[in-house]
Design a protein around this motif. Sequence first.
Motif, mmCIF file in Angstrom:
data_model
loop_
_atom_site.group_PDB
_atom_site.id
_atom_site.type_symbol
_atom_site.label_atom_id
_atom_site.label_comp_id
_atom_site.label_asym_id
_atom_site.label_seq_id
_atom_site.Cartn_x
_atom_site.Cartn_y
_atom_site.Cartn_z
ATOM 1 N N ALA A 20 0.840 -1.205 0.000
ATOM 2 C CA ALA A 20 0.000 0.000 0.000
ATOM 3 C C ALA A 20 0.875 1.255 0.000
ATOM 4 C CB ALA A 20 -0.929 -0.011 1.206
ATOM 5 N N TYR A 21 1.972 1.195 0.730
ATOM 6 C CA TYR A 21 2.866 2.361 0.775
ATOM 7 C C TYR A 21 3.427 2.661 -0.625
ATOM 8 C CZ TYR A 21 6.604 5.505 2.152
ATOM 9 O OH TYR A 21 7.424 6.603 2.256
ATOM 10 N N GLU A 22 3.757 1.620 -1.349
ATOM 11 C CA GLU A 22 4.255 1.832 -2.719
ATOM 12 C C GLU A 22 3.192 2.472 -3.610
ATOM 13 O OE1 GLU A 22 7.351 -1.884 -2.641
ATOM 14 O OE2 GLU A 22 6.004 -1.766 -4.364
ATOM 15 N N VAL A 23 1.948 2.041 -3.410
ATOM 16 C CA VAL A 23 0.837 2.638 -4.183
ATOM 17 C C VAL A 23 0.738 4.123 -3.841
ATOM 18 C CG1 VAL A 23 -1.667 2.625 -4.542
ATOM 19 C CG2 VAL A 23 -0.425 0.464 -4.384
ATOM 20 N N PHE A 24 0.856 4.434 -2.563
ATOM 21 C CA PHE A 24 0.788 5.830 -2.105
ATOM 22 C C PHE A 24 1.885 6.679 -2.758
ATOM 23 C CE2 PHE A 24 2.965 8.441 1.252
ATOM 24 C CZ PHE A 24 2.124 9.545 1.214
#
Length: 446
Positions: free
Chosen positions: A397-401
């Motif tokens: 999710a952090y990478e998506v952010f």
Amino acid sequence: MNKRAESGDVKAAGLDQAAFWMPFTANRQFKKAPRLLARAEGMHYWTPEGRQILDGTSGLWCVNAGHCRPKIVEAVKRQVAEMDFAPTFQMGHPVAFEFAERLARVAPEGFSRVFFTNSGSESADTALKIALAYHRARGEAGRYRLIGRERGYHGVNFGGMAVGGITANKKVFGPGVAGVDHIRHTHDPVRNSFSKGQPRYGAEFADELERLCLRHDPSTIAAVIVEPVAGSAGVLVPPVGYLERLREICTRHGILLIFDEVITGFGRLGKPFGSQHFGVMPDLFTTAKGMTNATVPMGAVFVNQKIFDVFMQAAEGIELFHGYTYSGHPLACAAGIATLDTYEEEGLLTRVSTIEKHWEGAAHALKGAPHVVDIRNCGLMAAIELEPRAGQPGKRAYEVFVKAFEAGVLIRVTGDIIALSPPLIVERAQIERIFECVGTMLKSVA
Ligand SMILES: Cc1ncc(COP(=O)(O)O)c(C=O)c1O
């Protein structure tokens, strides 16, 4: 920020050694590759290099009317030149009285009293203290227990932290407040995944409160605090009938029900407050964030007249030994009045009811996208939950952010949950853009 940082030259600007100890941030990771915001207007931020970012999170669930709204900016400018600060201990100033009056008018019927704080955390602690003092004033000093809920978030001060139910926020800070217990959270992915609006199953989770009443004796319980929709833990929407049941159990046992409306207040769910959206009234409720459109920090606890009356029946003197230097700060009150004007002029406290179906459709269109295990929504809030990458929780999710930010859309992540909550002025095309961007980024991460 110096010129070098403005130009994005982080190392040369010394940002990697910056004095700013950033809140809820992986400081070392961030300072190696910072994401800076330098300007804002309406639905957008701009980075120091001039890149436009669509705000999919209302800053931090708080800029409900969009950024730098002229009326609010003007009101703050006028107030700071007129009177920068005035005490509210044994003193007063007209702007605080006016703002409290205006707030009481938009609040649900009966919530005629407003206690000013400076943040959501202070509102939570203030509400808990009012609950304890209320019982004592009625001769029930034995009611000292405070009940929160797993996965609840009520800020970071000791009271709110204690009743909060996010383990990472508590585990290194010692034993905390005595006499606190928690009911279980309402998340039930097996029965309720991909629910649109309120999930069907789980009203019975409220019965946990009965169990705690049996365990502790209800005459020892002062208050229960819950968010109508748990925001920070990833948009957990109350199952149909759940809040009603919680209300009924509290009433039966003389326990005060506190709603934390720091996120759900001021139009996020299509009504001024979450209690009105769900048709369930608490005894007290807390607010902050959208109250001043986040222009100046402020919070408030709204109190039912019946509770206030109990305090006013005590012997003459200070009725509540509680307050903050900045309770009712003139700048915040001026910002708040102009915020309410803006909300009223543009119908923002109810606008979400006209766009929530579109929002829901756009969110749930991501069902079937890579990694997505659940999607939930309520009002102008949505969560897209991802399957965690094996051995690396939160990483995906952090990478998506990060990628969404690079592509010009601000989203928020908590663990492996993407949480979305744009300003209430969001247009349909912007809703499409937010979810399209998330969809594209989901395809791009492993
Ligand atoms: C429901 C709720 N309560 C309290 C708080 C704490 O507010 P603050 O960060 O202004 O102290 C938050 C912040 O996100 C919140 O979502």
